[in-house]
Design a protein around this motif. Structure first.
Motif: not given
Length: 344
Positions: A33-35, A40-41, A54-57, A127-131
């Protein structure tokens, strides 16, 4: 939640990060789910910040995946006696120059047993809110320990703020009466002797170009001996030539080159990177400053004591190609954030 449980939670987050591009390896429904949510984030982040590719993220997430293991986290914290005291609320003002640039502060606050109050940068806000949601599903105790503020910070006992030299003045004004870590501009440098191999110089290109040079750990300046021949350097970095196809990088290259040429400034140029002799530490995007030195030992002593330098890449310091792969104990500006948090 005790330290062992916090370590276990972040180690599980590390497992999620390590499988960022390998969803077929996941049998855990929560991880799947979180992956998906994290991917998506990442896609949405690219639309908010043209420097986030995408590469740097992926690089940033996988770097953290390599660090967030139970062994690494335990070894890191074994150097500290973390007190069992009432948690404090720690405000964090995050930068947004590279993906997850504020994650180490987020990790440090939570793993030391404190609560975190976060003001995200608009350049890195997804990104951080998903984490954080992943951690709260692992343990409900994180639910009350993580707060995101959309406006100004409030209800905090101490602050960790990262920004430019200009914003640091405002941070010092607003947060001056609180215990704080306030970070300003820093840049990284490389010291070359002229005896580097092609493999070392090629690895140095990673230190220069990763994240398009936007990080404080990116090499922004070269120190070279007198009469240094740059031919080997240009040959070694040529495999990064496609960076000029990124439109924001290309726009900066064209603009800065035009400014320099109109000012009749001498440049060394290979079509995607300009080298300019300059005493400053902070070079613009698509440009690398260089300066000649005579005494390597004296130079290194000066650099090691400079408050403008984040890290030094050389044969005797950070190895070539490793500046964007810091360890858990590599604190920004050399300020031990765990020690700061431990003593609150």
């Amino acid at each position: 939640m005790n330290t062992e449980n916090r370590i276990a939670a972040f180690a599980e987050l590390g497992d999620l990060f390590r499988n960022y591009n390998n969803s077929e390896n996941l049998n855990n429904a929560l991880h799947q789910k979180y992956l998906h949510l994290l991917q998506e984030a990442a896609k949405q982040s690219i639309h908010y910040n043209g420097w986030f590719t995408p590469e740097n993220i992926t690089f940033a997430i996988q770097q953290w995946g390599g660090l967030l293991t139970k062994e690494n986290l335990s070894d890191w914290l074994s150097n500290y006696a973390l007190p069992h005291t009432t948690p404090k609320n720690i405000g964090i003002v995050m930068a947004g120059n590279i993906p997850l640039v504020g994650f180490h502060d987020f990790l440090s606050v939570l793993i030391s047993g404190h609560n975190v109050v976060i003001k995200l940068s608009s350049n890195d806000k997804l990104l951080l809110p998903v984490i954080a949601h992943f951690l709260t599903e692992l343990s409900s105790e994180f639910s009350n320990a993580i707060v995101f503020e959309k406006e100004q910070l409030k209800n905090f006992d101490a602050v960790i703020a990262t920004g430019s030299n200009n914003t640091a003045r405002y941070f010092e004004y607003y947060f001056g009466k609180f215990p704080s870590i306030i970070r300003k501009n820093r840049n990284s440098v490389a010291v070359l002797t002229g005896k580097e191999t092609q493999e070392e110089l090629s690895a140095l290109a990673e230190d220069i170009f990763r994240y398009y040079g936007l990080g404080c750990r990116n090499v922004a300046k070269l120190f070279v001996p007198k009469n240094y021949n740059f031919d080997s350097f240009f040959k070694a970095i040529f495999n990064w030539q496609d960076i000029i196809n990124q439109h924001k990088y290309a726009n900066n290259y064209d603009y800065n080159k035009a400014v320099y040429l109109m000012s009749e400034i001498k440049l060394l140029d290979n079509g995607f990177l300009m080298l300019k002799e300059d005493t400053s530490y902070s070079s613009p995007i698509a440009c690398l400053f260089y300066e000649f030195y005579e005494d390597e030992a004296q130079l290194l002593a000066e650099l090691e004591n400079s408050k403008q330098v984040q890290c030094i890449v050389s044969k005797n310091h950070i190895p070539f190609g490793q500046s964007q792969q810091p360890q858990l104990h590599d604190y920004a500006d050399g300020i031990d954030s765990i020690e700061f948090l431990r003593n609150l």
